[in-house]
Enzyme design. Sequence first.
Site, PDB file in Angstrom:
ATOM      1  N   LYS A   1      36.175  57.231  16.574  1.00 14.67           N
ATOM      2  CA  LYS A   1      37.611  57.526  16.660  1.00 14.67           C
ATOM      3  C   LYS A   1      38.073  58.421  15.507  1.00 14.67           C
ATOM      4  O   LYS A   1      38.929  59.298  15.691  1.00 14.67           O
ATOM      5  CB  LYS A   1      38.411  56.225  16.688  1.00 14.67           C
ATOM      6  CG  LYS A   1      38.296  55.463  18.008  1.00 14.67           C
ATOM      7  CD  LYS A   1      38.827  56.296  19.162  1.00 14.67           C
ATOM      8  CE  LYS A   1      38.832  55.552  20.481  1.00 14.67           C
ATOM      9  NZ  LYS A   1      39.364  56.374  21.585  1.00 14.67           N
TER      10      LYS A   1
ATOM     11  N   HIS B   1      39.245  41.744  24.005  1.00 13.45           N
ATOM     12  CA  HIS B   1      39.916  41.556  22.727  1.00 13.45           C
ATOM     13  C   HIS B   1      40.513  40.149  22.664  1.00 13.45           C
ATOM     14  O   HIS B   1      40.510  39.403  23.641  1.00 13.45           O
ATOM     15  CB  HIS B   1      40.993  42.617  22.537  1.00 13.45           C
ATOM     16  CG  HIS B   1      40.437  43.984  22.318  1.00 13.45           C
ATOM     17  ND1 HIS B   1      40.385  44.933  23.312  1.00 13.45           N
ATOM     18  CD2 HIS B   1      39.889  44.561  21.221  1.00 13.45           C
ATOM     19  CE1 HIS B   1      39.838  46.044  22.834  1.00 13.45           C
ATOM     20  NE2 HIS B   1      39.528  45.849  21.580  1.00 13.45           N
TER      21      HIS B   1
ATOM     22  N   TYR C   1      32.359  52.250  16.413  1.00 10.48           N
ATOM     23  CA  TYR C   1      33.527  52.645  17.216  1.00 10.48           C
ATOM     24  C   TYR C   1      34.558  53.353  16.346  1.00 10.48           C
ATOM     25  O   TYR C   1      35.117  54.394  16.731  1.00 10.48           O
ATOM     26  CB  TYR C   1      34.132  51.405  17.867  1.00 10.48           C
ATOM     27  CG  TYR C   1      35.397  51.644  18.642  1.00 10.48           C
ATOM     28  CD1 TYR C   1      35.354  52.287  19.873  1.00 10.48           C
ATOM     29  CD2 TYR C   1      36.633  51.220  18.160  1.00 10.48           C
ATOM     30  CE1 TYR C   1      36.519  52.507  20.607  1.00 10.48           C
ATOM     31  CE2 TYR C   1      37.798  51.434  18.870  1.00 10.48           C
ATOM     32  CZ  TYR C   1      37.730  52.077  20.100  1.00 10.48           C
ATOM     33  OH  TYR C   1      38.891  52.292  20.811  1.00 10.48           O
TER      34      TYR C   1
ATOM     35  N   SER D   1      42.564  54.043  17.384  1.00 12.65           N
ATOM     36  CA  SER D   1      42.637  52.597  17.169  1.00 12.65           C
ATOM     37  C   SER D   1      42.881  52.337  15.697  1.00 12.65           C
ATOM     38  O   SER D   1      42.428  53.096  14.824  1.00 12.65           O
ATOM     39  CB  SER D   1      41.329  51.939  17.601  1.00 12.65           C
ATOM     40  OG  SER D   1      41.237  50.623  17.099  1.00 12.65           O
ATOM     41  N   SER D   2      43.573  51.249  15.397  1.00 18.90           N
ATOM     42  CA  SER D   2      43.858  50.912  14.000  1.00 18.90           C
ATOM     43  C   SER D   2      42.599  50.544  13.229  1.00 18.90           C
ATOM     44  O   SER D   2      42.633  50.472  11.986  1.00 18.90           O
ATOM     45  CB  SER D   2      44.867  49.761  13.931  1.00 18.90           C
ATOM     46  OG  SER D   2      44.362  48.614  14.592  1.00 18.90           O
ATOM     47  N   CYS D   3      41.468  50.334  13.903  1.00 19.84           N
ATOM     48  CA  CYS D   3      40.225  50.013  13.190  1.00 19.84           C
ATOM     49  C   CYS D   3      39.670  51.215  12.427  1.00 19.84           C
ATOM     50  O   CYS D   3      38.687  51.083  11.708  1.00 19.84           O
ATOM     51  CB  CYS D   3      39.178  49.458  14.145  1.00 19.84           C
ATOM     52  SG  CYS D   3      38.506  50.686  15.280  1.00 19.84           S
TER      53      CYS D   3
END
Length: 320
Positions: A141, A180, A137, A108-110
Amino acid sequence: MDMTAPIYVAGHRGLVGSALVRQLAAQGYRNLLTRSHAELDLADPVAVEAFFAAERPRYVFLAAAKVGGIHANATYPADFIRDNLAIELNVISAAYRHGVERLLFLGSSCIYPRDCPQPIREAYLLTGPLEATNSAYAIAKIAGIELCRAYQRQHGARFLAAMPTNLYGPGDNYDLQNSHVLPALIRKMHEAKTRGAEQVVVWGTGTPRREFLYSDDLARACLFLMTLDDARFEALLTDPAAPALVNIGCGTDLSIAELAAITARVVGFSGRLCFDSSKPDGTPRKLLDIQRIQALGWQPTVALAEGIAQAYQDFLNRAV
């Protein structure tokens, strides 16, 4: 990938996994391995080991994860880090032990710092603090990326991590507490239109900027990466700037206010949009630099308004 080889899609019922299954089938892959959570708990190492020993997949798409929006991540951080760490460790380590030829881990881009230079390059990983609302989270990742890198460095495993931007599409989660932003907006606009409401309240100030990619575009990108020739695949794994990591996005972003306005038009809600600044905004901006995958020859194909219309139709079909 060998068209007849067993391919395991972990998380095949989710937004990403279901898109992967559609694309694999559309491109002629027939030997697809899928298991529901009831059939295989990926957080159970014994069950995962038994599955890999029995089925011997040659290729793995690791799309299974515990996911959610700002509210869910902020409310259940222990669940997010525990479950995602367990899934990644069990699947990636079993894939190595049982000779999987290629694995693609979906992140994920987070994972990138909260206040990252824009657009975000893969090399920016671990260069600053994370966004607090979803750090648990994100750390899980990041651990998945490092697992792929570690198995590559120590054992030569061909395990690649792909970082998609914000996703939407058929099979999304429309629960207002745990979804989301885009699926939440679709549901809010639809319910407001159905009630004849005069306004829709959107979380936050509307100023944060986000990038959105249709789930089937992501699936096509994943297949594109997994079917690269050996030389280009190895180059992604060993690139010193960002080993075993590649961004997937559309290359453009827009504000949440602009996204809400487009969603309202697609759904047919004509009332006012009000922004609740007491709710969190999250990261100010997240736009991925996608030069690496573009240089290899991949481009997204689904425009945002077109994708939202398809996602809205999926929402309507599931609501019947």
